[in-house]
Design a protein around this motif. Structure first.
Motif, PDB file in Angstrom:
ATOM      1  N   ARG A   6      93.573  58.081  43.919  1.00  0.00           N
ATOM      2  CA  ARG A   6      92.977  57.352  45.048  1.00  0.00           C
ATOM      3  C   ARG A   6      93.187  55.868  44.813  1.00  0.00           C
ATOM      4  O   ARG A   6      92.814  55.333  43.760  1.00  0.00           O
ATOM      5  CB  ARG A   6      91.495  57.674  45.183  1.00  0.00           C
ATOM      6  CG  ARG A   6      90.827  57.054  46.397  1.00  0.00           C
ATOM      7  CD  ARG A   6      89.469  57.719  46.654  1.00  0.00           C
ATOM      8  NE  ARG A   6      88.615  57.591  45.500  1.00  0.00           N
ATOM      9  CZ  ARG A   6      87.709  56.622  45.323  1.00  0.00           C
ATOM     10  NH1 ARG A   6      87.567  55.693  46.253  1.00  0.00           N
ATOM     11  NH2 ARG A   6      86.946  56.592  44.258  1.00  0.00           N
ATOM     12  N   VAL A   8      92.439  51.962  45.761  1.00  0.00           N
ATOM     13  CA  VAL A   8      91.387  51.134  46.354  1.00  0.00           C
ATOM     14  C   VAL A   8      91.759  49.666  46.137  1.00  0.00           C
ATOM     15  O   VAL A   8      91.617  49.153  45.019  1.00  0.00           O
ATOM     16  CB  VAL A   8      90.008  51.433  45.742  1.00  0.00           C
ATOM     17  CG1 VAL A   8      88.925  50.595  46.420  1.00  0.00           C
ATOM     18  CG2 VAL A   8      89.684  52.902  45.829  1.00  0.00           C
ATOM     19  N   VAL A  10      91.044  45.884  45.944  1.00  0.00           N
ATOM     20  CA  VAL A  10      89.808  45.097  45.813  1.00  0.00           C
ATOM     21  C   VAL A  10      90.096  43.603  45.842  1.00  0.00           C
ATOM     22  O   VAL A  10      89.188  42.800  45.707  1.00  0.00           O
ATOM     23  CB  VAL A  10      89.061  45.458  44.511  1.00  0.00           C
ATOM     24  CG1 VAL A  10      88.580  46.882  44.563  1.00  0.00           C
ATOM     25  CG2 VAL A  10      89.938  45.240  43.294  1.00  0.00           C
ATOM     26  N   LEU A  15      94.710  46.104  42.562  1.00  0.00           N
ATOM     27  CA  LEU A  15      94.622  47.473  43.084  1.00  0.00           C
ATOM     28  C   LEU A  15      93.942  48.337  42.041  1.00  0.00           C
ATOM     29  O   LEU A  15      94.339  48.349  40.873  1.00  0.00           O
ATOM     30  CB  LEU A  15      96.015  48.026  43.393  1.00  0.00           C
ATOM     31  CG  LEU A  15      96.064  49.453  43.948  1.00  0.00           C
ATOM     32  CD1 LEU A  15      95.440  49.512  45.335  1.00  0.00           C
ATOM     33  CD2 LEU A  15      97.500  49.960  44.001  1.00  0.00           C
TER      34      LEU A  15
END
Length: 286
Positions: A6, A8, A10, A15
C-alpha cells in the motif's frame, strides 16, 4: 504466501510503503513492480512501514537495498520503520556487505529523516469536563397526605413537542409500531425469501449459461465438419472435371473409320495394265 503493498504519499517527495505479509523470492516481483519506477519519479525518500511484515529473507532485503542505492543517487534514501526483530537482525548482518539501510523503531523517527517537517500522531481525544449533578427542588408532602387526587400543574411544552401520551403527526405512540415500518419478525422471513429466490435465479442463470456454452461448442464442431465436407466435395468435383477433359481429349484424338470405297472408271485395271473398257472391246470381238 502473499504480500500486500500500500502506497501512502505523505510529502512532496516522500512515499510511505506499507507492507503486509511475507517478502521472499516468490513475492519479490510484487514489491519490485512498485519500487523500480520510483527512481524515475519525483520521489526521493521511501519509508518502509514493516510493522505487519511477518517474514523477510535475503531476496526481499536485496530489493530494498537496490531501491535504497537508487534513492541515494538522487539525494534521498530508503528507511525502514517499526521492523520486527528478525528483520533488524537481517539488516545488521547485511550492513557489512552493502550500503546499510537505516532502521528506526517508530514512524515519526523515520519520517524525521525525510522532507516531512512535522509529523503529528493523533492521540486520544481530550475529555470534556461535565457538570456535577444538581438536585432539583423537591416539593415536600406532609406525612400521610394522599396526593393522588391533587391536580398536577400544567406543563409547558416546547414548540413542536407533543403532550405526554400523544404523538406528533407522522409518529407512532409509545408501544405502537409505526405505520410505514415493518416489524422485525416480518422483515426477516421476507429477507430470507428474497435471498433464497436470488440464489435460485443465480443457479438457474448458471445452468442456462452452461447449456448455451455446450450448444455453442456443438455448433462450432458441426460447422467445422460441414466446412471439411465442403472442401472434400470441391476436391472431388475438380477430379471429375479433370477426368472429363482427359476422356474428351482421348475421344477426339482417336482415328476416324475409313469411308466406303466407290468404284471409279479406272478401278477395273489389273496388274497387267489393261483397263476395263479394253477388256469389254476384246470380248465384243470374240
Amino acid at each position: 504466501m502473499q504480500l500486500s503493498v500500500r502506497l501512502v504519499p505523505v510529502g512532496e517527495t516522500t512515499l510511505v510503503v506499507a507492507l503486509t505479509g511475507e517478502l521472499d523470492s516468490t513475492t519479490r516481483p510484487v514489491l519490485a513492480a512498485f519500487l523500480e519506477p520510483l527512481p524515475q519519479s519525483r520521489v526521493k525518500y521511501v519509508v518502509i512501514a514493516a510493522a505487519d511484515l511477518w517474514f523477510c529473507d535475503l531476496d526481499g532485503l536485496e530489493q530494498l537495498a537496490l531501491t535504497h542505492s537508487a534513492m541515494r543517487r538522487k539525494g534521498g534514501g530508503l528507511v525502514v520503520a517499526e521492523a520486527r526483530p528478525s528483520l533488524l537482525r537481517l539488516i545488521s548482518l547485511m550492513a557489512g556487505q552493502a550500503e546499510p539501510i537505516p532502521a528506526y523503531p517508530s514512524m515519526p523517527e523515520a519520517l524525521a529523516q525525510t522532507d516531512v517537517d512535522v509529523y503529528e500522531v493523533s492521540g486520544p481525544p481530550t475529555p470534556v469536563p461535565r457538570h456535577m449533578p444538581v438536585l432539583r427542588n423537591v416539593r415536600t408532602t406532609p406525612l400521610g397526605e394522599d396526593t393522588r387526587d391533587r391536580p398536577r400543574p400544567a406543563r409547558h411544552h416546547r414548540p413542536g413537542e407533543a403532550p405526554p401520551g400523544e404523538a406528533r403527526p407522522g409518529e407512532a405512540r409509545p408501544g405502537e409500531t409505526p405505520p410505514d415500518e415493518t416489524p422485525p419478525d416480518e422483515t426477516l422471513p421476507a429477507l430470507s425469501l428474497a435471498v433464497s429466490r436470488s440464489r435460485g435465479l443465480r443457479e438457474q442463470a448458471l445452468r442456462q449459461r452452461s447449456t448455451l456454452t455446450r450448444q455453442l461448442l456443438r455448433t462450432t464442431q458441426s460447422r467445422t465438419l460441414l466446412l471439411s465436407a465442403r472442401e472434400r466435395c470441391f476436391a472431388s468435383l475438380e477430379v471429375l472435371r479433370t477426368s472429363r477433359v482427359s476422356i474428351r481429349s482421348a475421344i477426339d484424338g482417336q482415328a476416324a473409320p475409313p469411308a466406303p470405297h466407290v468404284p471409279g472408271p479406272h478401278d477395273g485395271a489389273h496388274e497387267d495394265g489393261v483397263s476395263g473398257q479394253e477388256r469389254r472391246h476384246v470380248d465384243d470381238r470374240r
